[in-house]
Design an enzyme around this catalytic site. Structure first.
Site, PDB file in Angstrom:
ATOM      1  N   HIS A 125       9.800  -0.512   3.115  1.00 29.85           N
ATOM      2  CA  HIS A 125       8.394   0.151   2.044  1.00 29.85           C
ATOM      3  C   HIS A 125       7.677   0.958   3.147  1.00 29.85           C
ATOM      4  O   HIS A 125       7.544   1.097   4.094  1.00 29.85           O
ATOM      5  CB  HIS A 125       8.186  -1.313   1.851  1.00 29.85           C
ATOM      6  CG  HIS A 125       6.913  -0.765   0.611  1.00 29.85           C
ATOM      7  ND1 HIS A 125       6.174  -0.409   1.116  1.00 29.85           N
ATOM      8  CD2 HIS A 125       6.784  -0.940  -1.074  1.00 29.85           C
ATOM      9  CE1 HIS A 125       4.739  -0.024   0.236  1.00 29.85           C
ATOM     10  NE2 HIS A 125       6.121  -0.575  -1.005  1.00 29.85           N
ATOM     11  N   GLU A 151      10.654   5.386  -4.096  1.00 35.95           N
ATOM     12  CA  GLU A 151       8.669   5.865  -3.907  1.00 35.95           C
ATOM     13  C   GLU A 151       8.582   6.755  -2.991  1.00 35.95           C
ATOM     14  O   GLU A 151       7.519   6.837  -2.008  1.00 35.95           O
ATOM     15  CB  GLU A 151       8.990   4.342  -3.210  1.00 35.95           C
ATOM     16  CG  GLU A 151       9.300   3.240  -3.861  1.00 35.95           C
ATOM     17  CD  GLU A 151       7.916   1.773  -4.001  1.00 35.95           C
ATOM     18  OE1 GLU A 151       8.072   1.032  -4.872  1.00 35.95           O
ATOM     19  OE2 GLU A 151       7.576   1.375  -2.788  1.00 35.95           O
TER      20      GLU A 151
HETATM   21  C1  PEP Z   1       4.874  -0.490  -4.153  1.00 33.54           C
HETATM   22  O1  PEP Z   1       4.295  -0.303  -2.557  1.00 33.54           O
HETATM   23  O2  PEP Z   1       5.926  -1.181  -3.838  1.00 33.54           O
HETATM   24  C2  PEP Z   1       4.434  -0.038  -6.105  1.00 33.54           C
HETATM   25  C3  PEP Z   1       5.433   0.687  -6.764  1.00 33.54           C
HETATM   26  O3  PEP Z   1       3.538  -0.178  -5.678  1.00 33.54           O
HETATM   27  P1  PEP Z   1       2.502   0.027  -6.755  1.00 33.54           P
HETATM   28  O4  PEP Z   1       2.584   0.308  -8.051  1.00 33.54           O
HETATM   29  O5  PEP Z   1       1.128  -0.483  -6.881  1.00 33.54           O
HETATM   30  O6  PEP Z   1       1.913   1.833  -7.083  1.00 33.54           O
END
Ligand code: PEP
Length: 265
Positions: free
Chosen positions: A95, A167
């Site tokens: 992450h 992400e």
């Molecule tokens: C994450 O940290 O994996 C994430 C998707 O956070 P958020 O939905 O708060 O942007």
């Protein structure tokens, strides 16, 4: 291999044992069992055992948010995948918060992915570019490097079950997610990397999900992006109404995609 949609709740370091348990009870009341949506909860280490005892296992599966790459030994403060293997099916690995605040480099992520697989835990490998890397047009290079290194100890068989979460770092904890066109470009590049490394069976089998400011109102647009198999949800997963709304919407998108496929065949 055909999988159902996947929605992962990343509770980060927000809830204590009691709060985690309360959230599970609320989610259990709100969320229906859908055969086309797999719901995975990722509490912190502290709550994993109790949540494992409490959940309806037909409805929810569990993920760790991280794990150490050695199975056992003198590593004070660490929790290994081998210690968690009875409790979890998945683990988030790499992450961006771990890469940023804990200095996790490409090699460490690679070793964690291998350790998870060695312990029959499915990695949810997080990849994504920072705002600066996007501005410098380095997104493809960054995704390539993160994927190629992370998977370098896996066989083509290991890769069939893998989950990759796109992400973009700049979209996490932001006001809105990346646009569908940005997500589509990244997801197709990620799948292309998998095809280059492991062939087209792996490309089709790998689940690619999107994470970054997923809120209920964005679900339809994101889930309709070609190649997106689900969502990794941070903040919105701490609110049982928002999270259950997200699950219902994913279920509806999955149903309509199934109907379209049936009509086409
Ligand atoms: C994450 O940290 O994996 C994430 C998707 O956070 P958020 O939905 O708060 O942007």
């Amino acid at each position: 291999m055909k999988h159902s949609k996947l929605v992962v709740a990343n509770w980060k370091m927000y809830l204590n044992i009691h709060e985690s348990s309360l959230l599970v009870q609320r989610l259990d009341k709100k969320i229906h069992l859908h055969r086309n949506v797999e719901v995975v909860l990722a509490p912190n280490f502290l709550s994993l055992y109790s949540i494992n005892q409490e959940i309806d296992k037909r409805k929810f599966r569990l993920a760790a948010q991280d794990g150490f790459f050695v199975d056992e030994g003198a590593y004070t403060g660490s929790v290994s995948f081998s210690q968690m293997r009875q409790l979890i099916d998945y683990s988030i690995i790499g992450h961006s918060e771990r890469r940023r605040y804990f200095n996790e480099g490409l090699g460490e992520v690679r070793d964690k992915v291998a350790a998870a697989v060695r312990n029959q835990i499915i990695p949810i490998l997080c990849v994504g570019e920072t705002k600066k890397e996007r501005a410098l047009k380095e997104t493809k290079q960054v995704l390539h490097d993160q994927i190629v290194t992370a998977l370098s100890n896996l066989t083509s068989q290991d890769v069939l079950n893998l989950v990759i979460a796109y992400e973009p770092v700049w979209a996490i904890g932001s006001t809105e997610p990346a646009t569908p066109s940005i997500i589509e470009e990244a997801v197709s590049w990620i799948r292309y990397q998998i095809r280059e490394l492991y062939g087209s069976e792996a490309e089709e089998s790998v689940r690619v999900i999107y994470g970054g400011s997923d809120e209920p109102e964005y679900v339809n647009a994101i889930m309709k992006v070609p190649g997106v198999d689900g969502l990794l949800v941070g903040r919105a997963s701490l609110n049982y109404e928002h999270f259950s709304d997200i699950i219902s919407r994913v279920h509806l998108v999955a149903l309509s995609q199934e109907n379209t496929k049936a009509e086409d065949s």
